[in-house]
Design a protein around this motif. Structure first.
Motif, mmCIF file in Angstrom:
data_model
loop_
_atom_site.group_PDB
_atom_site.id
_atom_site.type_symbol
_atom_site.label_atom_id
_atom_site.label_comp_id
_atom_site.label_asym_id
_atom_site.label_seq_id
_atom_site.Cartn_x
_atom_site.Cartn_y
_atom_site.Cartn_z
ATOM 1 N N ILE A 26 37.370 39.776 44.733
ATOM 2 C CA ILE A 26 36.504 40.862 45.169
ATOM 3 C C ILE A 26 35.933 40.553 46.548
ATOM 4 C CG2 ILE A 26 34.448 42.213 44.585
ATOM 5 C CD1 ILE A 26 36.822 42.551 42.676
ATOM 6 N N GLN A 73 31.605 46.706 47.592
ATOM 7 C CA GLN A 73 32.280 45.602 46.919
ATOM 8 C C GLN A 73 33.471 46.147 46.148
ATOM 9 O OE1 GLN A 73 29.408 43.540 44.464
ATOM 10 N NE2 GLN A 73 28.804 42.172 46.118
ATOM 11 N N GLU A 105 38.157 45.514 45.452
ATOM 12 C CA GLU A 105 39.416 44.907 45.855
ATOM 13 C C GLU A 105 39.650 45.161 47.347
ATOM 14 O OE1 GLU A 105 41.376 43.064 44.079
ATOM 15 O OE2 GLU A 105 40.361 43.291 42.144
ATOM 16 N N ARG A 143 27.567 40.736 41.559
ATOM 17 C CA ARG A 143 28.347 41.953 41.658
ATOM 18 C C ARG A 143 27.475 43.160 41.395
ATOM 19 N NH1 ARG A 143 33.569 42.429 40.587
ATOM 20 N NH2 ARG A 143 33.111 44.585 41.162
#
Length: 265
Positions: free
Chosen positions: A137, A182, A184, A228
């Protein structure tokens, strides 16, 4: 070269902004540039692809010339990749297509070379070549100069982040506008090209326009100390301390200290 080709290259250079990711090779009878990207191959090994595109003066009404190079693919495999990319390009005639082609090959390379008996990574190169630098990530921090059509702009950003499964914050504090994303790496890159090429705002006369006043302040892989975000939210802050606490809660204190205070000057 056409203005459209130059505009597309400028957007691509903003997306593929890491060292050696995007390089201008020539400006003659159009524009020639190379995009270097790591793509998952067989057994999820990482394959370094060098994709060279020549956009002729008649582009995008005519197809780009494409060449493929990779130390981990055979000449026949590179030829197969080129042919499949040209097939995809025909579906995008009359519209900017390079980013779409790069995304497509990132998603489909393993299927193209899957039937080949040649190993993508030989035993000697497994450790040195088959380590992806894009797995995991990533976090990107963007700065917007202004929003004239705020309601429409916010709605569009929310739709993009939802479609691309990105989390983070759209943050307003006074005249400061920040987007913290945030997700891929490929999804973030796709978001950035949407941000650069879509008519998401209006100009001073009220006419729809593309975003030309966006800056990528930072792009980094999420570290262990980072938290996250669970969703994408739009937030407004009255004072700098409130904004700072948002970064601190996500373990991004250094990111805040390095980039945000300078925006107040």
């Amino acid at each position: 070269m056409s203005a459209l080709a130059l505009e597309e290259f400028s957007a691509l250079r903003a997306i593929y902004c890491q060292p050696e990711e995007c390089a201008l090779l020539a400006v003659s009878d159009g524009i020639t540039f190379r995009i270097q990207t790591s793509v998952k191959g067989r057994l999820d090994s990482a394959i370094l692809l060098k994709l060279s595109f020549h956009l002729p003066v008649s582009y995008p009404s005519s197809l780009p010339n494409i060449s493929i190079n990779s130390e981990q693919l055979t000449r026949a495999q590179c030829k197969d990749v080129k042919e499949r990319l040209l097939e995809q390009a025909k579906r995008h005639l009359s519209e900017p297509m390079v980013h779409e082609l790069v995304l497509w090959i990132q998603q489909n390379l393993k299927h193209i070379i899957g039937q080949s008996e040649t190993s993508v990574c030989n035993e000697k190169s497994t450790l040195s070549r088959c380590v992806s630098t894009e797995d995991g990530i990533w976090t990107v921090l963007l700065h917007l100069d202004h929003m004239r059509a705020k309601a429409k702009y916010v709605k569009t950003v929310e739709e993009w982040t939802s479609d691309l499964r990105l989390t983070g914050r759209l943050m307003f504090m006074g005249k400061i506008i920040l987007i913290l994303l945030q997700g891929e790496k490929t999804s973030i890159k796709e978001y950035l090209i949407l941000q650069k090429t879509s008519k998401v705002d209006v100009d001073s006369s009220g006419k729809k326009c593309k975003e030309k006043m966006i800056s990528i302040l930072c792009e980094t892989k999420v570290q262990a100390e980072h938290k996250r975000f669970q969703a994408f939210e739009v937030k407004e802050y009255s004072i700098l301390d409130e904004l700072q606490k948002e970064f601190e809660a996500a373990g991004l204190t250094e990111l805040f200290s390095e980039f945000v205070p300078a925006l107040l000057k």
